[in-house]
Scaffold this motif. Structure first.
Motif, short mmCIF file in Angstrom:
data_model
loop_
_atom_site.label_atom_id
_atom_site.label_comp_id
_atom_site.label_asym_id
_atom_site.label_seq_id
_atom_site.Cartn_x
_atom_site.Cartn_y
_atom_site.Cartn_z
N UNK A 277 0.94 -0.94 -0.22
CA UNK A 277 0.17 0.02 0.23
C UNK A 277 0.89 1.73 0.08
N UNK A 278 0.66 2.02 -0.80
CA UNK A 278 1.22 3.50 -0.91
C UNK A 278 0.20 4.33 -0.78
N UNK A 279 0.64 5.30 -0.09
CA UNK A 279 -0.67 6.99 0.37
C UNK A 279 0.22 8.24 0.65
N UNK A 280 -1.46 8.61 0.00
CA UNK A 280 -0.69 9.93 0.83
C UNK A 280 -1.79 10.30 2.08
N UNK A 281 -0.59 11.15 3.23
CA UNK A 281 -2.28 10.65 4.37
C UNK A 281 -2.32 12.71 4.73
N UNK A 282 -3.85 12.30 4.88
CA UNK A 282 -4.06 13.92 4.97
C UNK A 282 -5.04 14.13 6.33
N UNK A 283 -5.21 15.81 6.49
CA UNK A 283 -5.67 16.05 7.74
C UNK A 283 -7.64 15.62 7.38
N UNK A 284 -8.22 15.92 8.75
CA UNK A 284 -9.17 14.87 9.15
C UNK A 284 -10.37 15.98 8.03
N UNK A 285 -10.30 17.40 7.62
CA UNK A 285 -11.22 18.45 7.31
C UNK A 285 -11.09 18.79 5.81
N UNK A 286 -12.11 18.45 5.87
CA UNK A 286 -12.01 18.74 3.68
C UNK A 286 -10.73 19.70 3.73
N UNK A 287 -10.33 19.75 2.02
CA UNK A 287 -9.10 20.57 2.14
C UNK A 287 -8.03 20.59 3.11
N UNK A 288 -8.25 19.40 3.85
CA UNK A 288 -6.72 19.69 5.01
C UNK A 288 -5.49 19.70 3.95
N UNK A 289 -4.87 19.92 3.93
CA UNK A 289 -2.67 19.37 3.60
C UNK A 289 -2.84 18.02 3.90
N UNK A 290 -1.86 18.28 2.65
CA UNK A 290 -1.26 16.95 2.60
C UNK A 290 -0.35 16.77 4.28
N UNK A 291 0.05 16.12 4.71
CA UNK A 291 1.17 16.08 6.02
C UNK A 291 1.87 14.81 5.28
N UNK A 292 2.17 13.57 4.42
CA UNK A 292 3.51 12.55 4.74
C UNK A 292 2.27 11.57 3.40
N UNK A 293 3.55 10.99 3.33
CA UNK A 293 3.93 10.24 2.09
C UNK A 293 4.12 8.55 2.66
N UNK A 294 3.85 7.63 2.35
CA UNK A 294 4.53 6.48 3.23
C UNK A 294 3.72 5.10 2.73
N UNK A 295 4.58 3.82 3.59
CA UNK A 295 3.64 2.93 2.00
C UNK A 295 3.47 1.80 3.60
N UNK A 296 3.17 0.95 3.50
CA UNK A 296 2.89 0.02 4.19
C UNK A 296 3.26 -2.00 3.82
N UNK A 297 3.38 -2.66 4.40
CA UNK A 297 3.38 -4.22 3.42
C UNK A 297 2.94 -4.73 4.81
N UNK A 298 1.55 -5.81 3.35
CA UNK A 298 0.36 -6.34 4.55
C UNK A 298 0.89 -7.85 4.09
N UNK A 299 0.85 -8.52 4.78
CA UNK A 299 0.14 -10.00 5.29
C UNK A 299 -0.68 -10.50 5.65
#
Length: 192
Positions: free
Chosen positions: A156-178
């Motif tokens: 999984x690769x993703x961008x993380x945003x704040x909870x309110x609509x229009x909030x700025x991106x707070x980071x990008x990351x990835x995860x490995x899931x099994x």
């Protein structure tokens, strides 16, 4: 970081091309299906499966969830899952094992009891593969019931945003899931 759907179209084209290599059609060569468990979550889904031998078939499931619930709460998902199946008896009856791939685009916010998703919005992609075991019961001339469970890996690769609509991106990351990658209880309709 919300990627294009080019990988999705490549998977769909590869699956449709496989129809060119299917031998003589028999009474149960093509099937349409819907996963009732996905339906219960409001996820629209449709699958197709084609027999490509006495004990082999190719399956493709597509799932779509477009829902927004207000206050930036949402569960948006486009998921594609192709699978090659080996049946222990004849195709479309009894036990089968499968090798599955999956690709999805997602956008989740505030819709689960998990604090990280409740307090943030995640938008990204996942790609992976897995192994499936399932069983199909024939319940009529045109109908079957199928139960299946897939276990595998997803990146999984993703961008993380704040909870309110229009909030700025707070980071990008990835995860490995099994772990479990799909659970299914599907009604199957045969096209003759």
């Amino acid at each position: 970081m919300y990627r294009s759907i080019k990988p999705v179209s490549t998977i769909v084209i590869a699956f449709l091309t496989s129809f060119l290599f299917v031998g003589k059609a028999s009474s149960q060569s093509f099937a349409l299906k819907s996963n009732v468990l996905y339906d219960l979550t409001g996820t629209v889904n449709l699958g197709g499966e084609v027999r490509c031998g006495e004990r082999h078939s190719l399956s493709l499931g597509v799932s779509y969830n477009p829902w927004e619930y207000g206050s930036n709460k949402k569960t948006k998902l486009l998921l594609v899952q192709p699978e090659f199946r080996y049946w222990l008896g004849k195709a479309f009856a009894g036990s089968f094992f499968g090798v599955q791939a999956h690709y999805a685009q997602y956008n989740f916010a505030g819709t689960t009891p998990f604090r990280t998703i409740k307090d943030n919005r995640y938008q990204g992609n996942l790609i992976g593969c897995g192994l499936t075991y399932g069983y199909q019961w024939i319940i009529g001339d045109f109908w079957s019931l199928e139960a299946s469970l897939s276990v595998g890996y997803a990146y999984l690769s993703y961008d993380r945003y704040g909870p309110a609509k229009g909030d700025a991106m707070t980071g990008s990351s990835h995860r490995n899931y099994v772990g479990p990658t799909q659970i299914g209880l599907s009604f199957v309709y045969f096209i003759r």
